[in-house]
Design an enzyme around this catalytic site. Structure first.
Site, PDB file in Angstrom:
ATOM      1  N   ARG A  92      29.804  43.669  36.234  1.00 35.04           N
ATOM      2  CA  ARG A  92      30.037  43.209  34.907  1.00 35.04           C
ATOM      3  C   ARG A  92      31.221  41.842  35.326  1.00 35.04           C
ATOM      4  NH1 ARG A  92      35.013  46.727  32.089  1.00 35.04           N
ATOM      5  NH2 ARG A  92      35.604  47.526  33.998  1.00 35.04           N
ATOM      6  N   LYS A 112      35.544  38.883  33.914  1.00 38.62           N
ATOM      7  CA  LYS A 112      35.292  40.270  33.855  1.00 38.62           C
ATOM      8  C   LYS A 112      34.918  40.660  32.510  1.00 38.62           C
ATOM      9  CE  LYS A 112      38.070  44.622  35.168  1.00 38.62           C
ATOM     10  NZ  LYS A 112      39.150  44.970  35.860  1.00 38.62           N
ATOM     11  N   ASP A 124      26.772  48.587  30.943  1.00 38.50           N
ATOM     12  CA  ASP A 124      26.476  47.456  30.060  1.00 38.50           C
ATOM     13  C   ASP A 124      26.824  46.146  30.269  1.00 38.50           C
ATOM     14  OD1 ASP A 124      29.051  47.513  29.262  1.00 38.50           O
ATOM     15  OD2 ASP A 124      28.680  48.372  27.268  1.00 38.50           O
ATOM     16  N   GLY A 125      27.606  45.993  31.393  1.00 37.62           N
ATOM     17  CA  GLY A 125      28.082  44.583  31.968  1.00 37.62           C
ATOM     18  C   GLY A 125      29.347  44.118  30.992  1.00 37.62           C
ATOM     19  N   ARG A 176      40.448  35.988  35.258  1.00 36.02           N
ATOM     20  CA  ARG A 176      41.603  36.365  36.174  1.00 36.02           C
ATOM     21  C   ARG A 176      41.227  35.329  37.405  1.00 36.02           C
ATOM     22  NH1 ARG A 176      40.230  42.148  38.125  1.00 36.02           N
ATOM     23  NH2 ARG A 176      38.399  41.763  39.598  1.00 36.02           N
ATOM     24  N   ASP A 252      37.225  49.521  47.098  1.00 42.75           N
ATOM     25  CA  ASP A 252      36.554  48.478  46.274  1.00 42.75           C
ATOM     26  C   ASP A 252      37.688  47.618  45.382  1.00 42.75           C
ATOM     27  OD1 ASP A 252      35.997  51.008  44.917  1.00 42.75           O
ATOM     28  OD2 ASP A 252      35.506  49.621  43.283  1.00 42.75           O
ATOM     29  N   ASP A 262      42.603  44.709  39.744  1.00 43.82           N
ATOM     30  CA  ASP A 262      41.805  45.668  38.776  1.00 43.82           C
ATOM     31  C   ASP A 262      42.753  46.614  38.307  1.00 43.82           C
ATOM     32  OD1 ASP A 262      39.246  44.422  38.947  1.00 43.82           O
ATOM     33  OD2 ASP A 262      38.439  46.231  40.221  1.00 43.82           O
TER      34      ASP A 262
HETATM   35  P1  AMP Z   1      36.261  49.343  38.285  1.00 45.93           P
HETATM   36  O1  AMP Z   1      36.247  50.596  37.667  1.00 45.93           O
HETATM   37  O2  AMP Z   1      36.419  48.123  37.014  1.00 45.93           O
HETATM   38  O3  AMP Z   1      36.854  48.983  39.713  1.00 45.93           O
HETATM   39  O4  AMP Z   1      34.462  49.036  38.877  1.00 45.93           O
HETATM   40  C1  AMP Z   1      33.909  50.006  39.678  1.00 45.93           C
HETATM   41  C2  AMP Z   1      32.431  49.499  39.608  1.00 45.93           C
HETATM   42  O5  AMP Z   1      31.989  49.878  38.561  1.00 45.93           O
HETATM   43  C3  AMP Z   1      32.365  48.155  39.940  1.00 45.93           C
HETATM   44  O6  AMP Z   1      31.043  48.045  40.904  1.00 45.93           O
HETATM   45  C4  AMP Z   1      31.870  47.566  38.466  1.00 45.93           C
HETATM   46  O7  AMP Z   1      31.345  46.221  38.606  1.00 45.93           O
HETATM   47  C5  AMP Z   1      31.159  48.806  37.901  1.00 45.93           C
HETATM   48  N1  AMP Z   1      31.405  48.773  36.426  1.00 45.93           N
HETATM   49  C6  AMP Z   1      32.544  48.885  35.753  1.00 45.93           C
HETATM   50  N2  AMP Z   1      32.299  48.868  34.357  1.00 45.93           N
HETATM   51  C7  AMP Z   1      30.998  48.462  34.134  1.00 45.93           C
HETATM   52  C8  AMP Z   1      30.172  48.087  33.186  1.00 45.93           C
HETATM   53  N3  AMP Z   1      30.703  48.315  31.729  1.00 45.93           N
HETATM   54  N4  AMP Z   1      29.040  47.709  33.164  1.00 45.93           N
HETATM   55  C9  AMP Z   1      28.606  47.573  34.547  1.00 45.93           C
HETATM   56  N5  AMP Z   1      29.382  47.782  35.748  1.00 45.93           N
HETATM   57  C10 AMP Z   1      30.464  48.325  35.569  1.00 45.93           C
HETATM   58 MG    MG Z   2      37.210  47.571  40.854  1.00 44.20          MG
END
Ligand code: AMP
Ligand code: MG
Length: 492
Positions: A92, A112, A124-125, A176, A252, A262
């Site tokens: 996303r 983001k 949902d991105g 960001r 990650d 993050d």
């Molecule tokens: P994060 O928890 O933000 O570090 O994200 C962990 C993984 O989940 C990453 O690959 C993000 O791109 C994916 N991700 C988190 N929220 C969404 C979302 N709403 N739609 C698509 N991918 C997501």
């Molecule tokens: Mg992340």
């Protein structure tokens, strides 16, 4: 296309083909600027006045691409709570492009919440207002606290309603800035696929971007590992010094640059408590406050595994031995970083062998009494200047603290400099204002109802955390007892 000029120089897109997918942000109905970081935009050499309005809102929502942008979604993998996912990636998010800031430093501008990408899996991105503003507040606060971090350039709303667990939420995007978005997980993505040549390309790119002094070293991949280790050790020590709990230290979410990245379910401790966990999904306390150094080392071991073929392609046992030595060096580097920050917090300019015991002695007293970490350290500046009253009042039973004070004051007697100079130096490292959880929540709740004033004010207070200002007393206080136990949610 917009008219605002960005002087992009997109090295990742240019040099790392195959490490990303070129992609566009989703169109959205009504992009609106919520907060624009003009000072940061100026530092980046951007046209702040052209971007602080509808045009900037459309760009930072991902709705329109500025001229010269080559937006892309990066591929990465990662260990999440210890389990490996071979494909995560920007699900996303988009790298809008890179610019060179006024000091000559290369920076990513990254969105983001800008819509689905080939890495979205079931998501949902999108992002929603609360978590976007939270990342804005905490990222900027960390920067002001002198902790290496990504920074918030803009928060925009999109005019959409996004469905989340507790109902529809205003859609939002955070723009960001980071010194890069290279993660341990970026290396893991290619290692998991056995793509050694791509790993070498990635490692050389990371060296050129973050550790250029290593570029011509024959053992540069081992040195890269040690350099990331050192930066991460310094970073985690700083987190510990300000009472920060990241909450999702997945590989990650661990940068090669050594910046915090993050801000999801993160929080700051009020009472000193090594076991403090806030995230609703961290049921076993893997990412508890006091576990963070150990987890950083664990994450570095995962980075080390990806580099083995580069460290010694001909002798895997030798590669493992060299990489293990580097990783086993983490605790010592961390301890040095932690101690050096602790000495500053305690007003100690010279090093003595008993300093570690002195520092941990204070923390033990604080832990036993659930004393407020930030306020106790700040009050030590007053004690150093001759007034012990405020400090003592922070302990329900001050007897243990009083005993510690006697030891500390005996130690200070062997320090150079006047008490006032010492107090001043301590006040430059022990903040008055941190993002208190209850203040962050209140600001987000008001913003959700359309009142941005508490958010704006909190961001402004936290921009200068070391200078006590009249009228801001309440921002220095911990949560009232009726705030209760604090739980954070990923809110994705
Ligand atoms: P994060 O928890 O933000 O570090 O994200 C962990 C993984 O989940 C990453 O690959 C993000 O791109 C994916 N991700 C988190 N929220 C969404 C979302 N709403 N739609 C698509 N991918 C997501
Ligand atoms: Mg992340």
């Amino acid at each position: 296309m917009s008219t605002a000029a960005f002087d992009f120089d997109n090295s990742y897109a240019r040099e790392l083909e195959g490490f990303y997918v070129p992609w566009k942000g989703a169109e959205v109905p009504a992009p609106r600027m919520i907060r624009f970081n003009r000072a940061l935009a100026d530092d980046l050499g951007l046209e702040a006045s052209a971007l602080d309005g509808d045009e900037g809102a459309a760009i930072f929502a991902g709705h329109t691409a500025p001229a010269g942008a080559a937006p892309l979604a990066m591929a990465y993998a990662g260990h999440q709570f210890g389990g490996f996912s071979p494909q995560l990636g920007d699900g996303r998010a988009l790298l809008l492009g890179e610019v060179i800031d006024k000091r000559g430093k290369r920076c990513d501008i990254h969105l983001k919440g800008s819509g689905r990408t080939p890495f979205s899996r079931g998501g949902d991105g999108k992002a929603v207002l609360g978590p976007v503003l939270r990342e804005y507040i905490i990222g900027e606060a960390m920067h002001a606290l002198v902790v290496p971090t990504t920074r918030a350039l803009a928060a925009v709303t999109t005019g959409e309603n996004i469905l989340r667990q507790d109902g529809p939420q205003p859609g939002a995007v955070l723009a960001r800035v980071a010194s890069s978005h290279l993660r341990v997980g970026t290396f893991q993505y290619f290692a998991a696929r056995g793509e050694t040549e791509r790993l070498r390309q990635l490692a050389d790119y990371a060296i050129a971007r973050h550790y250029p002094e290593l570029a011509s070293e024959p053992d540069r991949y081992l040195r890269l590992l040690a350099a990331v280790r050192d930066r991460q050790a310094a970073l985690i020590a700083k987190w510990m010094h300000v009472g920060f709990v990241h909450g999702v230290m997945n590989t990650d979410n661990m940068t090669i640059s050594g910046e915090t990245i993050d801000y999801g379910p993160c929080a700051f401790i009020d009472a000193y408590d090594l076991a403090a966990v806030f995230s609703s999904i961290d049921q076993h306390g893997r990412y508890a406050y006091g576990n963070q150094p150990k987890i950083a080392q664990w994450n570095l071991a995962r980075l080390a595994e990806t580099l083995l073929d580069l460290i010694n392609p001909d002798d895997s046992e030798d590669a493992v031995r060299q990489a293990s030595d580097a990783i086993n060096g983490f605790p010592l580097v961390y301890e040095q970083e932690w101690m050096s920050g602790m000495r500053a917090k305690l007003g100690l300019a010279v090093e003595e062998p008993g300093d570690m015991e002195l520092a941990t002695g204070l923390l033990s007293v604080m832990e036993a009494q659930a004393a407020d970490f930030t306020r106790v350290f700040r009050s030590l500046g007053q004690v150093a200047a001759g007034d012990a009253e405020v400090a003592g009042a922070l302990f329900q039973d001050p007897s243990g603290f009083d005993r510690w004070l006697t030891l500390w004051q005996a130690r200070l007697a062997r320090e150079p400099g006047s008490p006032d100079e010492r107090a001043r130096a301590m006040n430059l490292v022990n903040p008055v204002y941190i993002p208190r959880n209850h203040r962050v929540e209140a600001a987000l709740a008001a913003a959700g109802k359309g009142d941005l004033e508490p958010f704006e004010r909190l961001v402004d207070v936290l921009a200068d955390p070391f200078t006590e200002r009249p009228g801001l007393e309440v921002y220095a206080l911990g949560a009232p007892s009726d705030f209760g136990a604090y739980t954070t949610y990923c809110g994705t």
